[in-house]
Each structure stands twice: as structure tokens, then as C-alpha cells.
Design a protein around this motif. Structure first.
Motif, PDB file in Angstrom:
ATOM      1  N   ASN A 101     -11.756  39.548  19.444  1.00 17.21           N
ATOM      2  CA  ASN A 101     -11.747  38.373  20.317  1.00 17.21           C
ATOM      3  C   ASN A 101     -11.827  38.813  21.766  1.00 17.21           C
ATOM      4  O   ASN A 101     -11.309  39.873  22.148  1.00 17.21           O
ATOM      5  CB  ASN A 101     -10.463  37.546  20.119  1.00 17.21           C
ATOM      6  N   ALA A 102     -12.475  38.004  22.564  1.00 18.20           N
ATOM      7  CA  ALA A 102     -12.524  38.224  24.010  1.00 18.20           C
ATOM      8  C   ALA A 102     -12.566  36.862  24.675  1.00 18.20           C
ATOM      9  O   ALA A 102     -13.192  35.922  24.167  1.00 18.20           O
ATOM     10  CB  ALA A 102     -13.741  39.046  24.402  1.00 18.20           C
ATOM     11  N   GLY A 103     -11.872  36.724  25.784  1.00 19.84           N
ATOM     12  CA  GLY A 103     -11.827  35.432  26.462  1.00 19.84           C
ATOM     13  C   GLY A 103     -11.598  35.582  27.955  1.00 19.84           C
ATOM     14  O   GLY A 103     -11.218  36.652  28.449  1.00 19.84           O
ATOM     15  N   TYR A 104     -11.825  34.507  28.667  1.00 13.43           N
ATOM     16  CA  TYR A 104     -11.646  34.479  30.124  1.00 13.43           C
ATOM     17  C   TYR A 104     -10.998  33.146  30.467  1.00 13.43           C
ATOM     18  O   TYR A 104     -11.417  32.087  29.991  1.00 13.43           O
ATOM     19  CB  TYR A 104     -12.986  34.620  30.844  1.00 13.43           C
ATOM     20  N   ALA A 137      -8.810  38.030  32.050  1.00 16.33           N
ATOM     21  CA  ALA A 137      -9.563  38.153  30.797  1.00 16.33           C
ATOM     22  C   ALA A 137      -8.677  38.770  29.724  1.00 16.33           C
ATOM     23  O   ALA A 137      -7.774  39.568  30.029  1.00 16.33           O
ATOM     24  CB  ALA A 137     -10.809  39.013  31.000  1.00 16.33           C
ATOM     25  N   THR A 138      -8.935  38.397  28.475  1.00 13.54           N
ATOM     26  CA  THR A 138      -8.169  38.923  27.341  1.00 13.54           C
ATOM     27  C   THR A 138      -9.137  39.505  26.318  1.00 13.54           C
ATOM     28  O   THR A 138     -10.292  39.083  26.203  1.00 13.54           O
ATOM     29  CB  THR A 138      -7.326  37.818  26.680  1.00 13.54           C
ATOM     30  N   ALA A 139      -8.653  40.447  25.554  1.00 10.60           N
ATOM     31  CA  ALA A 139      -9.432  41.059  24.473  1.00 10.60           C
ATOM     32  C   ALA A 139      -8.462  41.533  23.406  1.00 10.60           C
ATOM     33  O   ALA A 139      -7.333  41.954  23.715  1.00 10.60           O
ATOM     34  CB  ALA A 139     -10.270  42.219  24.990  1.00 10.60           C
ATOM     35  N   GLN A 331      -4.049  44.547  21.630  1.00  9.79           N
ATOM     36  CA  GLN A 331      -4.275  43.456  22.574  1.00  9.79           C
ATOM     37  C   GLN A 331      -4.423  44.028  23.985  1.00  9.79           C
ATOM     38  O   GLN A 331      -3.803  45.043  24.332  1.00  9.79           O
ATOM     39  CB  GLN A 331      -3.098  42.462  22.561  1.00  9.79           C
ATOM     40  N   HIS A 332      -5.211  43.361  24.811  1.00  9.28           N
ATOM     41  CA  HIS A 332      -5.387  43.764  26.212  1.00  9.28           C
ATOM     42  C   HIS A 332      -5.549  42.514  27.059  1.00  9.28           C
ATOM     43  O   HIS A 332      -6.236  41.565  26.671  1.00  9.28           O
ATOM     44  CB  HIS A 332      -6.611  44.666  26.395  1.00  9.28           C
ATOM     45  N   ASP A 333      -4.883  42.522  28.226  1.00 13.25           N
ATOM     46  CA  ASP A 333      -4.941  41.393  29.152  1.00 13.25           C
ATOM     47  C   ASP A 333      -5.058  41.939  30.564  1.00 13.25           C
ATOM     48  O   ASP A 333      -4.305  42.852  30.943  1.00 13.25           O
ATOM     49  CB  ASP A 333      -3.686  40.524  28.999  1.00 13.25           C
ATOM     50  N   THR A 334      -5.970  41.419  31.367  1.00 16.05           N
ATOM     51  CA  THR A 334      -6.167  41.894  32.745  1.00 16.05           C
ATOM     52  C   THR A 334      -5.205  41.260  33.736  1.00 16.05           C
ATOM     53  O   THR A 334      -5.334  41.478  34.948  1.00 16.05           O
ATOM     54  CB  THR A 334      -7.606  41.618  33.187  1.00 16.05           C
ATOM     55  N   ASP A 335      -4.255  40.470  33.256  1.00 23.71           N
ATOM     56  CA  ASP A 335      -3.287  39.830  34.149  1.00 23.71           C
ATOM     57  C   ASP A 335      -2.484  40.909  34.883  1.00 23.71           C
ATOM     58  O   ASP A 335      -1.848  41.763  34.265  1.00 23.71           O
ATOM     59  CB  ASP A 335      -2.359  38.941  33.324  1.00 23.71           C
ATOM     60  N   TRP A 343      -1.264  46.613  24.556  1.00 20.25           N
ATOM     61  CA  TRP A 343      -0.182  46.851  23.608  1.00 20.25           C
ATOM     62  C   TRP A 343      -0.695  46.684  22.176  1.00 20.25           C
ATOM     63  O   TRP A 343      -1.735  46.074  21.933  1.00 20.25           O
ATOM     64  CB  TRP A 343       0.986  45.896  23.881  1.00 20.25           C
ATOM     65  N   ALA A 344       0.013  47.260  21.257  1.00 22.24           N
ATOM     66  CA  ALA A 344      -0.303  47.141  19.826  1.00 22.24           C
ATOM     67  C   ALA A 344       0.781  46.317  19.163  1.00 22.24           C
ATOM     68  O   ALA A 344       1.946  46.371  19.567  1.00 22.24           O
ATOM     69  CB  ALA A 344      -0.393  48.516  19.175  1.00 22.24           C
ATOM     70  N   GLU A 345       0.372  45.560  18.144  1.00 26.90           N
ATOM     71  CA  GLU A 345       1.346  44.739  17.441  1.00 26.90           C
ATOM     72  C   GLU A 345       1.028  44.716  15.950  1.00 26.90           C
ATOM     73  O   GLU A 345      -0.135  44.826  15.536  1.00 26.90           O
ATOM     74  CB  GLU A 345       1.368  43.317  17.999  1.00 26.90           C
ATOM     75  N   ALA A 346       2.049  44.594  15.159  1.00 25.33           N
ATOM     76  CA  ALA A 346       1.912  44.498  13.711  1.00 25.33           C
ATOM     77  C   ALA A 346       2.746  43.325  13.237  1.00 25.33           C
ATOM     78  O   ALA A 346       3.757  42.960  13.859  1.00 25.33           O
ATOM     79  CB  ALA A 346       2.366  45.790  13.030  1.00 25.33           C
ATOM     80  N   GLY A 347       2.288  42.724  12.132  1.00 22.65           N
ATOM     81  CA  GLY A 347       2.988  41.536  11.647  1.00 22.65           C
ATOM     82  C   GLY A 347       2.941  41.445  10.132  1.00 22.65           C
ATOM     83  O   GLY A 347       2.060  41.973   9.470  1.00 22.65           O
ATOM     84  N   LEU A 348       3.906  40.768   9.598  1.00 24.93           N
ATOM     85  CA  LEU A 348       4.005  40.471   8.174  1.00 24.93           C
ATOM     86  C   LEU A 348       4.405  39.019   8.048  1.00 24.93           C
ATOM     87  O   LEU A 348       5.452  38.610   8.569  1.00 24.93           O
ATOM     88  CB  LEU A 348       5.042  41.390   7.509  1.00 24.93           C
ATOM     89  N   GLN A 349       3.557  38.234   7.389  1.00 22.36           N
ATOM     90  CA  GLN A 349       3.786  36.795   7.322  1.00 22.36           C
ATOM     91  C   GLN A 349       3.711  36.329   5.876  1.00 22.36           C
ATOM     92  O   GLN A 349       2.810  36.706   5.123  1.00 22.36           O
ATOM     93  CB  GLN A 349       2.744  36.042   8.163  1.00 22.36           C
ATOM     94  N   LEU A 350       4.681  35.524   5.486  1.00 27.61           N
ATOM     95  CA  LEU A 350       4.727  34.939   4.149  1.00 27.61           C
ATOM     96  C   LEU A 350       4.686  33.432   4.304  1.00 27.61           C
ATOM     97  O   LEU A 350       5.543  32.840   4.967  1.00 27.61           O
ATOM     98  CB  LEU A 350       5.999  35.379   3.414  1.00 27.61           C
TER      99      LEU A 350
END
Length: 500
Positions: A101-104, A137-139, A331-335, A343-350
Motif C-alpha cells: 500500500n502507498a498513500g498521500y 505519505a505512507t507506505a 510500515q513507513h510514514d513521512t510524518d 516500524w515492523a508489526e506482527a499480528g494474530l487475529q481470531l
């Protein structure tokens, strides 16, 4: 344009687009030039890579050409190829999802916020703070894997595999029917070619005799009653000959359509191509039943359709299970206000849709009903195949006997026609007798060819019922000559007696 005016411009543009979407769509009929261009392109595509006939067409070459160039069979092959593509495509659904994903984002004002003292509950005396850039911008790159999606993808792959095999069985059945149609059409065209000259000669002789009879009537050389009876019998023979001519006139065009050839000019009638299925008549009915139940295309297709229905019933239950999703991403953010912009993130969802449990009983009942219908169709096909074995076996034996009887009758009528012609030449007989004898011989020869065609059709029906394929799995890898050799070995007897 000021930034504050952007929302108003966007609203106006969206309103215009909504009004345009509500407007009636114009129709686009095909013009004559487009139709003609498509017709020319289709005519060229239909004959592409189809070699022209280089000589008289034999039965084995006609069958081989139909198996290799018939357009309906090509469509069946493309259906099977499409099912294969679907099976290959479904295999990718089991892979994890890698989402990029990439956004502005842009704001016309700073994102400011007030705070409240957590102890006193009073507004903080500090000035409002800014926590985000107006433009940033985000990516992200996220890898996720769903246990439920993996299980459903496995079921979908099983169903796609069964659909692929079912399409192959439909192609086998279409191949059997095509071979049967070609055999019948070839013999109809052969009889038309063989009888054309004799029918024309007999009609010419009948016309001459009819003209003589009318002249004799006018000159009152015989009684009116005898003259009218004479003319009526001649006219009846002419009607019979014309009906034979009309019946066989289109045979070569039907054969040409089956083998994808513009026009069949001539056929090779040097041999009687008798069916090579006589060895099955010597086997027991039980052995033929076992062979048919193991290889019949219709029954095997029903087996695959039943497995598809059973897999669908398991999918209904699987959709009600909780879904476990694993995710890992960057994740990356130019803010500029962020201390750690990457940063890196991991998740577990049920998760589980509890409302699916309400519809589960009805869905299970529907899926089970589909399985029951598939079982019933399979049982019906089972019984039908057993009956078809006995019917086709009897039809093959009966068709062989009918041909032998028709061949004997033709030989007798041919000898009678020869003797009648000699008597007429010796002035011991009339033209009426000669016309009648020739017409009877022509009809006998026509019935002989029809009996041969029915013999081939009965052999093809027994072959289709037993599931005996008339050629290897693929005809695309074989040349036309190699395919002709396979057809002759599998369908026609090596030794054949001479044709009339």
C-alpha cells in the motif's frame, strides 16, 4: 484555486458524474462492414491449418480429419483447456497474501488537539499541540495468511480438479458421437456417389419408356386400361428414384461440415470398411457390463459431479469455523512528528461471524440435497449404462445380420436386373420390366449401404457405451497420417472385402 475550494469542486464534479451515470446508454448495433469483416475473419480461422483433400476420401481419413479438425470438437477441447486454467488459477489461492500500500494525505489546516488533566479533569492550560504534518505519505508491505481461506482454497482446488476431469469425460463422449456421425455420413455420401450414375440412367430409361407409353396410348396400340397401368407403374418408379436422389443429394455437404472441409468431391470406395467391434459380441454380457461401468464417459462424469457436490457440503461447514489470521508487515510514514517513521508489526487475529451459525442448518440441508441429487443421477446413469450395454450389443449383432441380408438381396436383385436387361434386348421383355428391375436393384444397393451405415453406427454406440476411446488421449500431437493409422487399428478391420 484556493485549497478551501477543493471540496466544493469535488462535490460539483461528483454531481456531474452521477447525472451522467443516470443518463440512458446509447445502443451500438453492428454495421454491415463490421459484420462482413468478422465473417471473412471467421472463414479464414475455420480453415486455418486444415490441409485440403488431395484425393478420394477414405473412411479412416474422414474419421481422422473429424477428430483433428472438427470445430465442435475443438470447442470441447478448449472447454477442457479452460477447466485446466481454472484449476491452475485456484492453486494460487492457497498462497499467503502480500499486500503493498502507498498513500498521500493533505490537510488544509494543522491537526491540533487540546488535552484534559487526567487528575483534575479540567482542561489543560497548555496550548493546543500539533501532532501531524499537513502533508505526509505512507507506505506498507504486509504479509498475511488466513487459515480459513487456505482451507477453502484447498476445497476449491479439489472441485476445480473434478471439473477438469468432468470436462475430459464430456470431451470423450463428444468424440464418440462425432465418430458415429462421421461413419454414418461417410456411408450416406458413398451411397450417393455410387448410386448417382445408376439413378440417372434408370430415370432416363423410365422417361423414355413413359414417352413411348404415352405415344402408344395416343395411337391406341393397346387398351386404355393397360396403358394407364403401365404409365402409373413407370411414374411410381420415377417417384421412387427421385426420392432416392433427393435424399442423397446433401450427404457430401453434411460430411464436409463434420470434417471441416469446404466440399467433398469424391470418396474412395475401393473397400468395405467394416466395423472392428465384432470381438465384443463373443464376450459375455457380464464382462461388457463391468467394462462399461469402469469406463463409460457419462457414468464417470456423474462420479466427478458427485464429488464436487460432496466437497461443496464440506465447504459449507468450513465457512462456519473461526478464522485465524497471521500478519507480518513493514510500515513507513513521512510524518516528521514521528520519532520512528519506519516500524515492523506482527499480528494474530481470531474472528468469527456468529450470524453464520443461524444459516448453517439451512445451508447444510441444501448442500446435502445437492449430494442426494448427484447420488440419484449417478444411480440412474448406472442403470442406464447397464441397459445400454445390452441394447447396443443386440443392435450391433442385429445390424451385422441386417447388412448380410441386405447384401444377399442386392446380389439377387442385381442378377435379376441383368437378366431382365438381356430379355429386353432380346425383345422377350418390356422396358417397364427393365425399369422396375433396375429400380429394385438400386433400392437394394441403397439399403445395403444404409445397413452398412447402421452397422457402423451400432458399433460406435457400443464403443461409446463401453467407454472404448477411438484414439489416444490427444490428437494434437499426432499427424494426420498417424491418426489415420490409429483409427484403422482401433475401429476398422485390417482385412476387408471388395465393395460393389
Amino acid at each position: 484555486m484556493p485549497f478551501a475550494a477543493v471540496p466544493r469542486a469535488a462535490l460539483a464534479l461528483s454531481s456531474l458524474l452521477a447525472l451522467a451515470a443516470c443518463a440512458p446508454l446509447p445502443t451500438r448495433p453492428l454495421d454491415a462492414q463490421s459484420i462482413q469483416a468478422q465473417v471473412r475473419a471467421d472463414a479464414e480461422a475455420a480453415r486455418r491449418d486444415v490441409p485440403p483433400l488431395s484425393g478420394p476420401l477414405t473412411l479412416d481419413e474422414a474419421i481422422a480429419r473429424a477428430l483433428k479438425y472438427n470445430l465442435d470438437r475443438r470447442a470441447r477441447q478448449m472447454e477442457e483447456a479452460f477447466a485446466l486454467r481454472q484449476f491452475q488459477e485456484v492453486g494460487y489461492d492457497r498462497l499467503p497474501k502480500l499486500l503493498a500500500n502507498a498513500g498521500y494525505t493533505s490537510r488544509d489546516q494543522d491537526r491540533t488537539a487540546r488535552s484534559t488533566d487526567s487528575v483534575t479533569g479540567l482542561p489543560s492550560l497548555a496550548n493546543p499541540s500539533i501532532s501531524q504534518d499537513r502533508n505526509h505519505a505512507t507506505a506498507s508491505l504486509t504479509l498475511s495468511w488466513s487459515l480459513l481461506d487456505y482451507g477453502l482454497a484447498q476445497y476449491n482446488a479439489d472441485q476445480a480438479s473434478d471439473r477438469l476431469h468432468a470436462a475430459a469425460e464430456r470431451r470423450r463422449k463428444a468424440t464418440h458421437l462425432l465418430v458415429q456421425d462421421v461413419r454414418v455420413a461417410w456411408w450416406r455420401a458413398a451411397s450417393a456417389q455410387r448410386l448417382h450414375g445408376e439413378v440417372v440412367d434408370a430415370m432416363r430409361l423410365a422417361d423414355d419408356a413413359l414417352a413411348d407409353a404415352r405415344q402408344a396410348e395416343n395411337e391406341k396400340l393397346r387398351s386404355p386400361l393397360d396403358s394407364l397401368r403401365y404409365q402409373r407403374q413407370l411414374t411410381e418408379n420415377l417417384r421412387l428414384l427421385e426420392s432416392i436422389q433427393n435424399e442423397l443429394a446433401t450427404a457430401r455437404f453434411e460430411l464436409a461440415a463434420l470434417i471441416n472441409t469446404p466440399v467433398v468431391q469424391s470418396l474412395a470406395l475401393d473397400t468395405d470398411e467394416q466395423p472392428g467391434m465384432g470381438e465384443f459380441l463373443g464376450q459375455s454380457a457380464q464382462a461388457l457390463e463391468e467394462m462399461a461401468l469402469a469406463q463409460n464417459a457419462d457414468l464417470r462424469e456423474q462420479l466427478y459431479l458427485r464429488r464436487i457436490a460432496a466437497t461443496e457440503a464440506r465447504k459449507v461447514v468450513a465457512r462456519a469455523y473461526p478464522n485465524l489470521t497471521l500478519s507480518l508487515g513493514v510500515q513507513h510514514d513521512t510524518d516528521s512528528y514521528l520519532i520512528h517513521p519506519t516500524w515492523a508489526e506482527a499480528g494474530l487475529q481470531l474472528g468469527m461471524n456468529l450470524l453464520n451459525l443461524l444459516a448453517l442448518p439451512a445451508q447444510q440441508a441444501t448442500a446435502q440435497a445437492s449430494v442426494d441429487v448427484a447420488d440419484q443421477r449417478r444411480l440412474a446413469a448406472h442403470v442406464a449404462v447397464i441397459a445400454q450395454v445390452h441394447v447396443a450389443r443386440e443392435q450391433l449383432g442385429g445390424a451385422q445380420r441386417q447388412f448380410e441380408r441386405a447384401d444377399t438381396l442386392w446380389q439377387l436383385d442385381s442378377r435379376l436386373a441383368e437378366l431382365t436387361a438381356k430379355r429386353e434386348q432380346a425383345a422377350a421383355g418390356s422396358k417397364l420390366d427393365r425399369v422396375a428391375a433396375q429400380t429394385t436393384a438400386i433400392v437394394s444397393l441403397l439399403r445395403r449401404y444404409q445397413a452398412m451405415a447402421q452397422w457402423h453406427a451400432a458399433a460406435s454406440r457400443l464403443q461409446a457405451t463401453l467407454g472404448v476411446d477411438p484414439l489416444p488421449q490427444s490428437s494434437d500431437d499426432l499427424t494426420l497420417d498417424a491418426l489415420r493409422a490409429e483409427v484403422r487399428q482401433r475401429l476398422l478391420k485390417p482385412g476387408a472385402k471388395a465393395a460393389p
